[in-house]
Motif scaffolding. Structure first.
Motif, PDB file in Angstrom:
ATOM      1  N   ARG A  19       0.848  -1.212   0.000  1.00  0.00           N
ATOM      2  CA  ARG A  19       0.000   0.000   0.000  1.00  0.00           C
ATOM      3  C   ARG A  19       0.881   1.259   0.000  1.00  0.00           C
ATOM      4  NH1 ARG A  19      -2.936  -2.973   3.733  1.00  0.00           N
ATOM      5  NH2 ARG A  19      -2.415  -1.600   5.446  1.00  0.00           N
ATOM      6  N   PRO A  74      -4.565   2.896 -11.725  1.00  0.00           N
ATOM      7  CA  PRO A  74      -5.643   2.912 -10.721  1.00  0.00           C
ATOM      8  C   PRO A  74      -6.896   2.119 -11.112  1.00  0.00           C
ATOM      9  CG  PRO A  74      -5.556   5.022 -11.871  1.00  0.00           C
ATOM     10  CD  PRO A  74      -4.463   4.175 -12.453  1.00  0.00           C
ATOM     11  N   LEU A  77      -8.364  -0.444  -8.739  1.00  0.00           N
ATOM     12  CA  LEU A  77      -8.877   0.189  -7.506  1.00  0.00           C
ATOM     13  C   LEU A  77     -10.315   0.644  -7.704  1.00  0.00           C
ATOM     14  CD1 LEU A  77      -5.801   2.323  -6.395  1.00  0.00           C
ATOM     15  CD2 LEU A  77      -6.584   0.168  -5.431  1.00  0.00           C
ATOM     16  N   ASN A  81     -13.342  -0.534  -5.443  1.00  0.00           N
ATOM     17  CA  ASN A  81     -14.196   0.493  -4.850  1.00  0.00           C
ATOM     18  C   ASN A  81     -15.669   0.213  -5.149  1.00  0.00           C
ATOM     19  OD1 ASN A  81     -15.480   3.528  -5.341  1.00  0.00           O
ATOM     20  ND2 ASN A  81     -14.196   3.366  -3.542  1.00  0.00           N
ATOM     21  N   ILE A  84     -16.935  -2.551  -2.833  1.00  0.00           N
ATOM     22  CA  ILE A  84     -17.141  -2.098  -1.447  1.00  0.00           C
ATOM     23  C   ILE A  84     -18.333  -1.141  -1.341  1.00  0.00           C
ATOM     24  CG2 ILE A  84     -16.096  -0.855   0.513  1.00  0.00           C
ATOM     25  CD1 ILE A  84     -13.441  -2.023  -0.181  1.00  0.00           C
ATOM     26  N   GLU A  85     -18.506  -0.286  -2.365  1.00  0.00           N
ATOM     27  CA  GLU A  85     -19.588   0.717  -2.354  1.00  0.00           C
ATOM     28  C   GLU A  85     -20.969   0.075  -2.177  1.00  0.00           C
ATOM     29  OE1 GLU A  85     -20.128   4.093  -2.622  1.00  0.00           O
ATOM     30  OE2 GLU A  85     -18.017   4.492  -2.258  1.00  0.00           O
ATOM     31  N   TYR A  87     -21.813  -1.893  -0.109  1.00  0.00           N
ATOM     32  CA  TYR A  87     -22.078  -2.060   1.316  1.00  0.00           C
ATOM     33  C   TYR A  87     -22.197  -0.727   2.043  1.00  0.00           C
ATOM     34  CZ  TYR A  87     -21.197  -6.877   0.275  1.00  0.00           C
ATOM     35  OH  TYR A  87     -21.297  -8.125  -0.263  1.00  0.00           O
ATOM     36  N   TRP A  91     -23.190   0.386   6.225  1.00  0.00           N
ATOM     37  CA  TRP A  91     -22.460   1.047   7.317  1.00  0.00           C
ATOM     38  C   TRP A  91     -23.047   2.412   7.631  1.00  0.00           C
ATOM     39  CZ3 TRP A  91     -18.667   0.491   3.052  1.00  0.00           C
ATOM     40  CH2 TRP A  91     -18.299   1.689   2.439  1.00  0.00           C
TER      41      TRP A  91
ATOM     42  N   LEU B   6      -6.304  -3.041   8.483  1.00  0.00           N
ATOM     43  CA  LEU B   6      -6.638  -2.807   7.080  1.00  0.00           C
ATOM     44  C   LEU B   6      -6.150  -3.980   6.223  1.00  0.00           C
ATOM     45  CD1 LEU B   6      -8.033  -0.594   5.507  1.00  0.00           C
ATOM     46  CD2 LEU B   6      -5.872   0.613   5.306  1.00  0.00           C
ATOM     47  N   LEU B  77     -15.310  -2.379   6.359  1.00  0.00           N
ATOM     48  CA  LEU B  77     -15.488  -2.031   4.940  1.00  0.00           C
ATOM     49  C   LEU B  77     -15.423  -0.520   4.753  1.00  0.00           C
ATOM     50  CD1 LEU B  77     -18.358  -4.440   3.862  1.00  0.00           C
ATOM     51  CD2 LEU B  77     -15.931  -4.665   3.383  1.00  0.00           C
ATOM     52  N   LYS B  78     -15.929   0.207   5.748  1.00  0.00           N
ATOM     53  CA  LYS B  78     -15.901   1.667   5.711  1.00  0.00           C
ATOM     54  C   LYS B  78     -14.443   2.154   5.686  1.00  0.00           C
ATOM     55  CE  LYS B  78     -17.753   5.626   8.242  1.00  0.00           C
ATOM     56  NZ  LYS B  78     -16.564   6.228   8.829  1.00  0.00           N
ATOM     57  N   ALA B  80     -11.780   0.367   4.708  1.00  0.00           N
ATOM     58  CA  ALA B  80     -11.170  -0.053   3.439  1.00  0.00           C
ATOM     59  C   ALA B  80     -11.593   0.913   2.329  1.00  0.00           C
ATOM     60  CB  ALA B  80     -11.602  -1.476   3.092  1.00  0.00           C
ATOM     61  N   ASN B  81     -12.859   1.321   2.377  1.00  0.00           N
ATOM     62  CA  ASN B  81     -13.390   2.269   1.397  1.00  0.00           C
ATOM     63  C   ASN B  81     -12.650   3.605   1.491  1.00  0.00           C
ATOM     64  OD1 ASN B  81     -15.810   4.520   0.913  1.00  0.00           O
ATOM     65  ND2 ASN B  81     -15.775   2.868  -0.578  1.00  0.00           N
ATOM     66  N   TRP B  83      -9.622   4.138   2.461  1.00  0.00           N
ATOM     67  CA  TRP B  83      -8.277   3.992   1.891  1.00  0.00           C
ATOM     68  C   TRP B  83      -8.346   4.100   0.359  1.00  0.00           C
ATOM     69  CZ3 TRP B  83      -5.506   1.178  -1.589  1.00  0.00           C
ATOM     70  CH2 TRP B  83      -4.125   1.385  -1.574  1.00  0.00           C
ATOM     71  N   ILE B  84      -9.253   3.329  -0.242  1.00  0.00           N
ATOM     72  CA  ILE B  84      -9.351   3.302  -1.713  1.00  0.00           C
ATOM     73  C   ILE B  84      -9.784   4.655  -2.261  1.00  0.00           C
ATOM     74  CG2 ILE B  84     -10.525   2.241  -3.698  1.00  0.00           C
ATOM     75  CD1 ILE B  84     -10.543  -0.390  -2.284  1.00  0.00           C
ATOM     76  N   GLU B  85     -10.680   5.343  -1.542  1.00  0.00           N
ATOM     77  CA  GLU B  85     -11.207   6.635  -1.999  1.00  0.00           C
ATOM     78  C   GLU B  85     -10.091   7.662  -2.256  1.00  0.00           C
ATOM     79  OE1 GLU B  85     -14.158   8.273  -2.689  1.00  0.00           O
ATOM     80  OE2 GLU B  85     -15.200   6.356  -2.790  1.00  0.00           O
ATOM     81  N   TYR B  87      -7.611   7.297  -3.865  1.00  0.00           N
ATOM     82  CA  TYR B  87      -7.116   7.118  -5.238  1.00  0.00           C
ATOM     83  C   TYR B  87      -8.168   7.453  -6.288  1.00  0.00           C
ATOM     84  CZ  TYR B  87      -3.212   5.071  -2.858  1.00  0.00           C
ATOM     85  OH  TYR B  87      -2.133   4.897  -2.037  1.00  0.00           O
ATOM     86  N   ARG B  88      -9.374   7.824  -5.805  1.00  0.00           N
ATOM     87  CA  ARG B  88     -10.480   8.105  -6.730  1.00  0.00           C
ATOM     88  C   ARG B  88     -10.091   9.156  -7.782  1.00  0.00           C
ATOM     89  NH1 ARG B  88     -15.988   7.832  -7.358  1.00  0.00           N
ATOM     90  NH2 ARG B  88     -16.334   6.676  -5.444  1.00  0.00           N
TER      91      ARG B  88
END
Lengths: 122, 122
Positions: A19, A74, A77, A81, A84-85, A87, A91, B6, B77-78, B80-81, B83-85, B87-88
């Motif tokens: 990471r 990317p 990723l 994403n 995961i979205e 879910y 949350w 993570l 999951l929130k 992990a999300n 972290w990935i965000e 890179y959005r």
């Protein structure tokens, strides 16, 4: 979306060094030597991590240049994403319920506090 | 955010069966037997996957009930999300560049098409 590709992406992300490599590459391309610098790691160890990232499609290496810089890709990723979205609602609902619960116990606590304050005055 | 937590989350997601178990639990709680049903798997194999999900904090099991239903806990999951965000922006920029490139080659192609059409008329 190939489920195995998604598994490869998540597996590649399941390591703090990998990471950190991605975070470095998000700033711009880098050589393997440059990537190895901040970590207390041997070159073969960094190369091993890079191979995992490359096979997951998260890192690509230029073929033409002699120093073969590494680039972040990317696209995987974005797919991780998207998974995961799905879910997010769950949350957010959980957090809403927690907020409602905190509101409730706070409003229950307030009359008691008032009563305590009134008793003290007497 | 603990980096190892993570890593545990991403490692737990790096398997299609475990992701399918989470998708099932997103619909509501389920027993191990119910979770095993749709998969052509032995109970010990499902239990093994559940242990990975439990140690990542993605699944919790009721202690009181005799059938110990499994619940999805979306909190990891929130994270992990989140972290990935980070890179959005990168993948969106990449997609924007691709769209701009497609626009450019399309607008370059159009005058040629017109010329071809004019030639045909003659």
């Amino acid at each position: 979306m190939n489920p195995d590709r998604l598994s490869a992406t998540f597996a590649a992300l399941a390591d703090p060094t990998r990471r950190a490599i991605l975070a470095r590459l998000a700033q711009g391309q880098a050589s393997v030597t440059e990537l190895a610098e901040p970590f207390d790691m041997t070159m073969p160890a960094v190369t091993k991590h890079l191979k995992v990232l490359e096979s997951a499609g998260l890192v690509t290496r230029a073929r033409e240049a002699q120093w073969r810089p590494c680039h972040l890709n990317p696209a995987p990723l974005k797919d991780a994403n998207a998974w995961i979205e799905e879910y997010r609602k769950l949350w957010e609902k959980r957090l809403d319920r927690l907020a409602a619960y905190l509101d409730r116990i706070q409003s229950q606590a307030k009359p008691k506090e008032k009563a305590r304050a009134t008793r003290k005055k007497k």
